[in-house]
Design an enzyme around this catalytic site. Structure first.
Site, PDB file in Angstrom:
ATOM      1  N   ARG A  86       0.843  -1.210   0.000  1.00 29.56           N
ATOM      2  CA  ARG A  86       0.000   0.000   0.000  1.00 29.56           C
ATOM      3  C   ARG A  86       0.869   1.247   0.000  1.00 29.56           C
ATOM      4  NH1 ARG A  86      -4.381  -0.042   4.549  1.00 29.56           N
ATOM      5  NH2 ARG A  86      -2.623   0.494   5.876  1.00 29.56           N
ATOM      6  N   LYS A 188      -2.538   6.397   1.753  1.00 32.89           N
ATOM      7  CA  LYS A 188      -2.355   6.994   3.079  1.00 32.89           C
ATOM      8  C   LYS A 188      -1.443   8.218   2.972  1.00 32.89           C
ATOM      9  CE  LYS A 188      -2.872   4.296   7.273  1.00 32.89           C
ATOM     10  NZ  LYS A 188      -4.304   4.057   7.433  1.00 32.89           N
ATOM     11  N   GLU A 224     -16.317   6.288   4.972  1.00 33.56           N
ATOM     12  CA  GLU A 224     -15.463   5.791   6.056  1.00 33.56           C
ATOM     13  C   GLU A 224     -15.826   6.419   7.388  1.00 33.56           C
ATOM     14  OE1 GLU A 224     -11.452   4.763   5.464  1.00 33.56           O
ATOM     15  OE2 GLU A 224     -11.384   5.704   3.491  1.00 33.56           O
TER      16      GLU A 224
HETATM   17  C1  LIG Z   1      -5.394   3.375   7.756  1.00 38.98           C
HETATM   18  C2  LIG Z   1      -6.802   3.668   7.420  1.00 38.98           C
HETATM   19  C3  LIG Z   1      -7.809   2.684   7.449  1.00 38.98           C
HETATM   20  C4  LIG Z   1      -7.588   1.292   7.992  1.00 38.98           C
HETATM   21  O1  LIG Z   1      -6.644   0.571   7.299  1.00 38.98           O
HETATM   22  P1  LIG Z   1      -5.964  -0.706   8.004  1.00 38.98           P
HETATM   23  O2  LIG Z   1      -4.987  -1.185   6.998  1.00 38.98           O
HETATM   24  O3  LIG Z   1      -7.029  -1.669   8.278  1.00 38.98           O
HETATM   25  O4  LIG Z   1      -5.339  -0.200   9.244  1.00 38.98           O
HETATM   26  C5  LIG Z   1      -9.073   3.019   7.021  1.00 38.98           C
HETATM   27  N1  LIG Z   1      -9.360   4.269   6.597  1.00 38.98           N
HETATM   28  C6  LIG Z   1      -8.430   5.240   6.570  1.00 38.98           C
HETATM   29  C7  LIG Z   1      -8.799   6.581   6.073  1.00 38.98           C
HETATM   30  C8  LIG Z   1      -7.132   4.977   6.982  1.00 38.98           C
HETATM   31  O5  LIG Z   1      -6.215   5.948   6.961  1.00 38.98           O
END
Ligand SMILES: *Cc1c(COP(=O)(O)O)cnc(C)c1O
Length: 342
Positions: A86, A188, A224
């Site tokens: 990722r 991210k 989300e």
């Molecule tokens: C990091 C994150 C998640 C969750 O991702 P994981 O890999 O399960 O920790 C979900 N939504 C957002 C906006 C994030 O930054």
């Protein structure tokens, strides 16, 4: 409790907060050349140009994963290669040199191993691992930086939401969106998170644990919950917003989908209308930090929907037990998702 290595850590009162630890990993890269071999060093501040790309234009990415102790005392990571991949897809989106998967995994492993005294005992929390990738070189125009840093630090953490397993109250944001089509919501990128701070803080001041974002085009489909993915259960059918580019593809989300499918549930990745959600039997959010957190109520405009009379829903509970069971190796990890750090 005084650990024989030094720090007095009260493992029972831990929350999800930053705690400085002993050691960190850092590596550098000049644009157009490969990454230099990274080094472990004592945890310390960075020295960086005020003109660094990350400080001026937000050219940066983060990751988040956890190391946990299992019953037999070993240390495990959960699907860390997913975080590596990722971060690579985010690097491509932001014009940052990609960190090779092996380099990422070695950096994570080494940082965990050199901070083992900060890993909570099983059941008391986890060591949160924070990889960061950023444009550290000076640049005045809006363009990719000439130099990059990749680093990893760690912090022991307790539960993300106060109250642990107690179902949380959420509010749908009527004013703000997290991400738009064509933007960077699917990676991210550090810049995705500051705009959510004031909405989230305001919701917390009103007694909510977090806010729910709807899609930016129709303002109708759930996207989300702050920094966690959303699920709801209706008549035994599990729904979660499909990945359209505006939703962060969570490792926890992908794992919950696979676990639930293997258990025989009908799991749908689809557009999830907020009206459908308000009529659901159960709702929960899922992420590394949130794990699986049960949602007890959602406010949307004048409407408040309650789920499960203050109790964690039965399917939410089953999925929570299965996921955390695998993560802590309390039940067999048939998919090979946990990785030992030795
Ligand atoms: C990091 C994150 C998640 C969750 O991702 P994981 O890999 O399960 O920790 C979900 N939504 C957002 C906006 C994030 O930054």
């Amino acid at each position: 409790m005084l650990d024989n290595d030094g720090p007095a850590i009260d493992w029972d009162s831990m929350i999800f907060s930053y705690q400085k630890t002993d050691r960190m990993y850092i590596a550098n890269c000049e644009a157009g050349e490969g990454w230099s071999p990274g080094v472990m060093q004592d945890f310390q501040n960075l020295s960086i140009s005020p003109a660094a790309g990350v400080l001026n234009y937000g050219q940066g990415l983060f990751e988040g994963l956890k190391a946990q102790r299992t019953e037999d005392g070993s240390i495990v990571l959960f699907r860390p290669e997913r975080n590596a991949k990722r971060m690579q897809s985010g690097a491509r989106r932001l014009g940052i040199p990609v960190v090779p998967e092996e380099m990422f995994l070695n950096a994570v492993r080494q940082t965990v191993l050199e901070n083992t005294r900060w890993i909570p005992p099983m059941g008391k929390g986890a060591l949160y691992i924070r990889p960061l990738l950023m444009g550290s070189g000076a640049i005045l125009g809006v363009a990719p930086a000439p130099e990059y840093k990749f680093l990893v630090y760690v912090s022991p953490v307790g539960p993300y939401f106060k109250g642990g397993l107690k179902p949380i109250s959420l509010k749908v944001s009527d004013k703000f969106h997290r991400a738009a089509p064509g933007g960077s919501g699917g990676v991210k990128a550090i810049g995705n998170y500051a705009p959510g701070m004031v909405p989230s803080k305001d919701a917390k001041a009103q007694g909510f644990a977090e806010i729910i974002y709807l899609d930016a085009v129709h303002h109708r489909y759930v996207e989300e919950v702050g920094a966690a993915n959303f699920f709801c259960v209706n008549d035994g059918v599990i729904s979660t917003p499909e990945l359209t580019g505006t939703i962060l593809p969570g490792v926890t989300r992908a794992s919950v989908i696979e676990i639930a499918k293997d258990m025989g549930y009908d799991v749908r990745e689809e557009k999830v209308d907020v009206d459908y959600v308000l009529n659901a039997d159960e709702c929960f959010c899922a992420g590394t930090a949130a794990v699986i957190s049960s949602i007890g109520s959602i406010q949307h405009g004048d409407r408040v929907a309650n789920f499960g009379d203050g109790e964690v829903g039965p399917i939410t509970r089953i999925l929570y037990d299965e996921l955390t069971g695998i993560q802590q190796r309390k039940i067999p990890d048939e998919r090979g998702w946990t990785v030992s750090v030795e």
